[in-house]
Design a protein around this motif. Structure first.
Motif, PDB file in Angstrom:
ATOM      1  N   SER A 101      -8.013   3.036 -11.055  1.00 49.89           N
ATOM      2  CA  SER A 101      -7.509   3.983 -10.062  1.00 49.89           C
ATOM      3  C   SER A 101      -8.564   4.167  -8.983  1.00 49.89           C
ATOM      4  O   SER A 101      -9.751   3.914  -9.197  1.00 49.89           O
TER       5      SER A 101
ATOM      6  N   THR B 207       3.088   1.891  -2.136  1.00 47.64           N
ATOM      7  CA  THR B 207       3.399   2.225  -3.526  1.00 47.64           C
ATOM      8  C   THR B 207       2.157   2.785  -4.208  1.00 47.64           C
ATOM      9  O   THR B 207       1.025   2.559  -3.762  1.00 47.64           O
ATOM     10  N   ASP B 208       2.366   3.498  -5.282  1.00 48.76           N
ATOM     11  CA  ASP B 208       1.270   4.060  -6.063  1.00 48.76           C
ATOM     12  C   ASP B 208       0.830   3.019  -7.090  1.00 48.76           C
ATOM     13  O   ASP B 208       1.580   2.671  -8.001  1.00 48.76           O
ATOM     14  N   ARG B 209      -0.378   2.521  -6.957  1.00 47.80           N
ATOM     15  CA  ARG B 209      -0.875   1.474  -7.838  1.00 47.80           C
ATOM     16  C   ARG B 209      -1.859   2.010  -8.875  1.00 47.80           C
ATOM     17  O   ARG B 209      -2.518   1.235  -9.555  1.00 47.80           O
ATOM     18  N   THR B 210      -2.006   3.321  -8.949  1.00 52.57           N
ATOM     19  CA  THR B 210      -2.976   3.911  -9.860  1.00 52.57           C
ATOM     20  C   THR B 210      -2.518   3.767 -11.304  1.00 52.57           C
ATOM     21  O   THR B 210      -1.329   3.827 -11.609  1.00 52.57           O
TER      22      THR B 210
ATOM     23  N   GLN C 242      -9.372   0.240  -3.876  1.00 54.51           N
ATOM     24  CA  GLN C 242      -8.252   0.904  -3.207  1.00 54.51           C
ATOM     25  C   GLN C 242      -7.059  -0.034  -3.105  1.00 54.51           C
ATOM     26  O   GLN C 242      -5.918   0.355  -3.343  1.00 54.51           O
TER      27      GLN C 242
ATOM     28  N   GLY D 268      -5.217   1.846  -5.827  1.00 56.03           N
ATOM     29  CA  GLY D 268      -5.179   3.100  -5.089  1.00 56.03           C
ATOM     30  C   GLY D 268      -3.762   3.528  -4.770  1.00 56.03           C
ATOM     31  O   GLY D 268      -2.781   2.922  -5.210  1.00 56.03           O
ATOM     32  N   SER D 269      -3.655   4.578  -4.005  1.00 56.61           N
ATOM     33  CA  SER D 269      -2.370   5.070  -3.537  1.00 56.61           C
ATOM     34  C   SER D 269      -2.482   5.296  -2.034  1.00 56.61           C
ATOM     35  O   SER D 269      -3.276   6.105  -1.585  1.00 56.61           O
ATOM     36  N   GLY D 270      -1.716   4.555  -1.258  1.00 59.32           N
ATOM     37  CA  GLY D 270      -1.825   4.666   0.187  1.00 59.32           C
ATOM     38  C   GLY D 270      -2.997   3.872   0.729  1.00 59.32           C
ATOM     39  O   GLY D 270      -3.559   2.998   0.064  1.00 59.32           O
TER      40      GLY D 270
ATOM     41  N   LEU E 298       0.809  -1.207   0.000  1.00 59.12           N
ATOM     42  CA  LEU E 298       0.000   0.000   0.000  1.00 59.12           C
ATOM     43  C   LEU E 298       0.850   1.267   0.000  1.00 59.12           C
ATOM     44  O   LEU E 298       0.317   2.367  -0.196  1.00 59.12           O
TER      45      LEU E 298
ATOM     46  N   TRP F  59      -9.339   6.785  -5.301  1.00 58.41           N
ATOM     47  CA  TRP F  59      -8.860   7.923  -4.519  1.00 58.41           C
ATOM     48  C   TRP F  59      -9.962   8.437  -3.589  1.00 58.41           C
ATOM     49  O   TRP F  59     -11.142   8.124  -3.772  1.00 58.41           O
TER      50      TRP F  59
END
Length: 349
Positions: free
Chosen positions: A325, A122-125, A293, A297-299, A120, A327
Motif C-alpha cells: 500500500s 482504481t484503488d490498488r491498496t 504509488q 496506491g490509490s489515485g 490510477l 499513501w
C-alpha cells in the motif's frame, strides 16, 4: 383531493429522481435540437477536432517530444495527467459549436488518457506487509521542525527518510525523533531514521559537489535491505531557458548507477527526486525500480506543493520488495506532503 394532488404532481414533471431525469432530458433536447437534420454538423468544428487529435497524440507520443529545446519533453511529462483537464473543455466547445466531427475526435484524447492513467483511478491498496517506510522533504525553512518530526513519526513508519535538512536544525529533528527511532544517520542534507540497526552507512556521490544522497543497510526482521535516501537538484521553468533540469538529470543517472551496482537484492529508495515517474530523464532510476504509488496506491498521490498538490515528485521506489500500500500523509509545516508505504519483504518481485 387525492386525484387533484396526483394531477398537480404529474403536471409539474414528477418529483425526486423522476423530475431530475426529466430536467436532464429537456437539457439534452435543447442541446441536440439544433443538430437534427443539420448537415453542417459534419463541417463545423474542424479546428476543434484537430486540437482534440493533437492533444491525444501529445499524450500517446509524449516520449517522442524532444528535450533538445528547453527540455520540453520532460516538462510535458511532469504535468502529463493534467492534460486531461482539456478534454471536458473541448467537449463543451464541441457541444456549443454543434460539431459531430469534434465530438468523434475526442475519442482520441480520452482513450490516450485512460490508457496512461486509467489504472490510477482504481484503488490498488492491499493489506498486510511487514515494513512501513516514509519520506518527507521537510523544507530547509520549516518554521516548526519539531512539530514536523512528531507528525511524520506518528505515521508508524519503521524507517523514515528526511530531506532538505539544514545543519543548524538537525539537532531539533534528532531530539524529536529519538523516542521513536533508536538508530539514525545524517549525511549532508539527508537523513535516515530506523527502528532497526543500521550498517554500511555512507554518502552517495550524485555529482553535485556536496552530499544530498546516502545509503545504509537496515537489518529488518526479514533480513538486510539496502535503503537509499536522495534529494535530486531542483528544476526551474524559465521563459528564456525552458525547463532547466540538466543538473537533476545528471544526478539521477549517478543515483541509478549506484543503485544498480548495489550487491543487495532488496532495495528501497526514499526521497525527493524533483521529477515524476513519467519523466524520461529519471530512467536511470525508474527503469530498475517500481513506484509504490503506481503499484499499490490509490489515485495519483500528488505530493507537491502541499498547498495544492500538482505532481508527485517525492517518491518511494523498491526493487526486490513487494509494495502492499502507498499513501500521502497529512500536511506538515513543509511545502511538500510526506508520503508513506507498506511493503512485503518476504515475497519481493
Amino acid at each position: 383531493m387525492a386525484q387533484q394532488a396526483y394531477m398537480t404532481e404529474t403536471d409539474n414533471g414528477g418529483s425526486g429522481p423522476e423530475r431530475r431525469g426529466n430536467g436532464f432530458r429537456r437539457l439534452m433536447d435543447r442541446l441536440l435540437s439544433g443538430w437534427r437534420g443539420d448537415p453542417r454538423i459534419w463541417r463545423r468544428g474542424l479546428v476543434l477536432a484537430a486540437i482534440a487529435v493533437l492533444l491525444g497524440l501529445v499524450m500517446l507520443l509524449h516520449a517522442r517530444i524532444p528535450n533538445r529545446i528547453g527540455n520540453l519533453g520532460s516538462l510535458t511529462e511532469t504535468f502529463l495527467p493534467w492534460l486531461g483537464l482539456l478534454i471536458p473543455l473541448l467537449l463543451l466547445l464541441a457541444l456549443v459549436r454543434r460539431s459531430a466531427v469534434a465530438l468523434i475526435a475526442l475519442v482520441v484524447p480520452v482513450a490516450a488518457w485512460l490508457n496512461l492513467f486509467g489504472g490510477l483511478l482504481t484503488d490498488r491498496t492491499g493489506s498486510g506487509g511487514d515494513l512501513t517506510v516514509a519520506t518527507h522533504n521537510v523544507n530547509a525553512d520549516n518554521p516548526d521542525p519539531s512539530g514536523t518530526a512528531r507528525d511524520v513519526a506518528a505515521s508508524g513508519a519503521d524507517v523514515l527518510a528526511l530531506e532538505e535538512l539544514k545543519a543548524s536544525v538537525v539537532p531539533v529533528y534528532e531530539k524529536a525523533l529519538a523516542p521513536t527511532y533508536k538508530y539514525h544517520s545524517v549525511q549532508g542534507t539527508v537523513g535516515l531514521w530506523s527502528k532497526y540497526p543500521m550498517s554500511g552507512v555512507k554518502s552517495v556521490d550524485i555529482q553535485l559537489g556536496w552530499t544530498r544522497a546516502m545509503r545504509a543497510t537496515v537489518a529488518t526482521p526479514e533480513g538486510p535491505v539496502a535503503f537509499y535516501v536522495a534529494h535530486l537538484p531542483s528544476v526551474r521553468v524559465k521563459l528564456e531557458a525552458g525547463f532547466t533540469a540538466r543538473q537533476r538529470d545528471t544526478s539521477a543517472d549517478a543515483l541509478g548507477e549506484a543503485i544498480a551496482h548495489d550487491p543487495l537484492g532488496r532495495k528501497v529508495l526514499l526521497g525527493d527526486l524533483n521529477g515524476t515517474m513519467n519523466d524520461r530523464s529519471l530512467n536511470g532510476v525508474t527503469a530498475q525500480m517500481r513506484s509504490t504509488q503506481g503499484a499499490a496506491g490509490s489515485g495519483f498521490g500528488f505530493s507537491w506543493p502541499a498547498s495544492f498538490p500538482m505532481a508527485r515528485i517525492d517518491q518511494i521506489m523498491v526493487q526486490g520488495v513487494e509494495p502492499v500500500s502507498s499513501w500521502t500523509l497529512p500536511a506538515t509545516a513543509s511545502d511538500h506532503l510526506p508520503i508513506a508505504a507498506r511493503v512485503n519483504l518476504k515475497s519481493g518481485s
